[in-house]
Write a protein that holds these residues in place. Structure first.
Motif, short mmCIF file in Angstrom:
data_model
loop_
_atom_site.label_atom_id
_atom_site.label_comp_id
_atom_site.label_asym_id
_atom_site.label_seq_id
_atom_site.Cartn_x
_atom_site.Cartn_y
_atom_site.Cartn_z
N THR A 30 0.86 -1.27 0.03
CA THR A 30 -0.05 0.07 0.09
C THR A 30 0.89 1.49 -0.13
O THR A 30 0.47 2.29 0.38
CB THR A 30 -1.09 0.08 1.20
OG1 THR A 30 -0.13 -0.11 2.30
CG2 THR A 30 -1.91 -1.33 1.16
N SER A 31 2.13 1.21 -0.63
CA SER A 31 3.03 2.28 -0.43
C SER A 31 2.88 3.23 -1.73
O SER A 31 3.65 4.05 -1.92
CB SER A 31 4.26 1.91 -0.35
OG SER A 31 4.70 0.80 -1.54
N PHE A 32 1.73 3.01 -2.56
CA PHE A 32 1.68 3.68 -3.75
C PHE A 32 0.41 4.64 -3.69
O PHE A 32 -0.34 4.36 -2.69
CB PHE A 32 1.61 2.84 -4.91
CG PHE A 32 2.69 1.79 -5.00
CD1 PHE A 32 3.77 2.27 -5.81
CD2 PHE A 32 2.33 0.50 -4.49
CE1 PHE A 32 4.71 1.28 -5.63
CE2 PHE A 32 3.39 -0.23 -4.55
CZ PHE A 32 4.64 0.11 -5.19
N ASN A 33 0.56 5.67 -4.54
CA ASN A 33 -0.72 6.73 -4.48
C ASN A 33 -2.28 6.13 -4.49
O ASN A 33 -2.84 6.76 -3.77
CB ASN A 33 -0.42 7.78 -5.44
CG ASN A 33 0.95 8.71 -4.94
OD1 ASN A 33 1.48 8.81 -4.06
ND2 ASN A 33 1.47 9.21 -6.11
N ARG A 34 -2.15 5.17 -5.37
CA ARG A 34 -3.50 4.55 -5.49
C ARG A 34 -4.00 3.90 -4.29
O ARG A 34 -5.21 4.05 -3.92
CB ARG A 34 -3.56 3.71 -6.64
CG ARG A 34 -4.77 3.07 -7.16
CD ARG A 34 -4.70 2.00 -8.07
NE ARG A 34 -4.27 2.70 -9.32
CZ ARG A 34 -4.02 2.15 -10.72
NH1 ARG A 34 -4.24 0.94 -10.83
NH2 ARG A 34 -3.69 2.90 -11.78
N ALA A 35 -3.17 3.25 -3.47
CA ALA A 35 -3.65 2.67 -2.56
C ALA A 35 -4.02 3.73 -1.21
O ALA A 35 -4.93 3.65 -0.55
CB ALA A 35 -2.46 1.78 -1.75
N ILE A 36 -3.14 4.88 -1.29
CA ILE A 36 -3.44 6.04 -0.27
C ILE A 36 -4.92 6.64 -0.71
O ILE A 36 -5.54 6.98 0.34
CB ILE A 36 -2.37 6.98 -0.47
CG1 ILE A 36 -1.02 6.59 0.01
CG2 ILE A 36 -2.63 8.25 0.45
CD1 ILE A 36 -0.10 7.64 -0.35
N ARG A 37 -5.20 6.68 -1.81
CA ARG A 37 -6.50 7.24 -2.38
C ARG A 37 -7.49 6.16 -2.01
O ARG A 37 -8.81 6.49 -1.43
CB ARG A 37 -6.57 7.62 -3.70
CG ARG A 37 -5.71 8.78 -4.12
CD ARG A 37 -5.99 9.18 -5.60
NE ARG A 37 -5.52 8.32 -6.50
CZ ARG A 37 -4.39 8.12 -7.02
NH1 ARG A 37 -3.46 9.13 -6.83
NH2 ARG A 37 -4.17 7.27 -8.02
N ALA A 38 -7.27 4.94 -2.26
CA ALA A 38 -8.53 3.78 -1.83
C ALA A 38 -8.69 3.71 -0.41
O ALA A 38 -9.93 3.56 -0.07
CB ALA A 38 -7.80 2.64 -2.52
N LEU A 39 -7.52 3.81 0.20
CA LEU A 39 -7.71 3.78 1.75
C LEU A 39 -8.17 5.00 2.31
O LEU A 39 -8.96 4.89 3.70
CB LEU A 39 -6.43 3.15 2.52
CG LEU A 39 -5.81 1.81 2.14
CD1 LEU A 39 -4.64 1.59 2.63
CD2 LEU A 39 -6.94 0.66 2.83
N GLY A 40 -7.88 6.01 1.99
CA GLY A 40 -7.94 7.22 2.81
C GLY A 40 -6.78 7.67 3.39
O GLY A 40 -6.19 6.74 4.11
N ALA A 41 -6.39 8.78 3.47
CA ALA A 41 -5.04 9.28 4.10
C ALA A 41 -5.14 8.94 5.74
O ALA A 41 -4.04 8.29 6.03
CB ALA A 41 -4.92 10.75 3.98
N ARG A 42 -6.23 8.92 6.44
CA ARG A 42 -6.34 8.56 7.78
C ARG A 42 -6.02 7.04 8.13
O ARG A 42 -5.12 6.62 9.10
CB ARG A 42 -7.64 9.18 8.72
CG ARG A 42 -7.56 8.92 9.88
CD ARG A 42 -8.73 9.52 10.54
NE ARG A 42 -8.80 9.87 12.07
CZ ARG A 42 -9.57 10.46 12.83
NH1 ARG A 42 -10.58 10.69 12.17
NH2 ARG A 42 -9.43 9.99 14.12
#
Length: 198
Positions: free
Chosen positions: A125-137
């Motif tokens: 989950t170290s990629f930008n797409r994973a951050i958007r999918a999970l939500g920043a928090r």
């Protein structure tokens, strides 16, 4: 050459040395043990470097350092995968049943394997797409598991070296990790006090 490319080349140097050493039979009298130990050592070194990025960025007010943290984290995972593969191949011959019994029987293997398992979703989950999918928090909460990974990695290293009563390197890495984690605890306490004072 960009700074990212230079960092990637530096991170790959140990891997290149290990490949060259294996190809030329230059990895000591016990190359299998050397590979297992070396990949573990480089995992721990890169984990320390990854955790050092934020304190260095804040202390020196150098925001561009943040862009190297992800790469260092992924190289940490690269070397831990090599470490697990070297153990699974050279020590256990890829015998899944034997590996499972060894993990259950030897605490330092169990702790190391647990750290590897916990590090896997962080790399995934170290990629930008994973951050958007999970939500920043939620992403930030998930990636706080790296502190547990660091503690488990240190315990794995301690138990491994305790078999040979060789603790010199253990105290070096433990001191570095204590400083890096202590800095974060101090910063969290200060932030909590500041928020309560408002």
């Amino acid at each position: 050459m960009t700074a990212r490319m230079a960092l990637a080349c530096l991170c790959l140097l140990p891997f290149g040395w290990l490949v060259w050493g294996a190809a030329t039979d230059a990895l000591s009298a016990n190359p299998a043990e050397y590979l297992i130990r070396a990949t573990g050592d480089w995992t721990l070194r890169l984990l320390c470097l990854t955790l050092a990025v934020t304190p260095l960025r804040v202390h020196f007010a150098w925001p561009t350092l943040a862009k190297f943290r992800r790469m260092l984290g992924l190289f940490t995972y690269f070397y831990v995968v090599l470490h697990v593969l070297a153990y699974s191949w050279f020590d256990m011959g890829f015998e899944i049943d034997d590996i499972a019994r060894d993990i259950a029987k030897r605490p330092f293997i169990l702790v190391g394997f647990t750290a590897f398992v916990l590090l896997t979703p962080l790399a995934a989950t170290s990629f930008n797409r994973a951050i958007r999918a999970l939500g920043a928090r939620r992403w930030q909460l998930l990636h706080k598991a790296v502190y547990l990974v660091a503690a488990l990695a240190m315990l794995h290293f301690f138990w491994m070296r305790s078999a040979k009563s060789n603790f010199a390197e253990v105290w070096v890495y433990a001191s570095v990790l204590c400083v890096l984690l202590g800095w974060r605890i101090r910063r969290w306490v200060q932030r909590t006090k500041d928020s309560q004072a408002i």
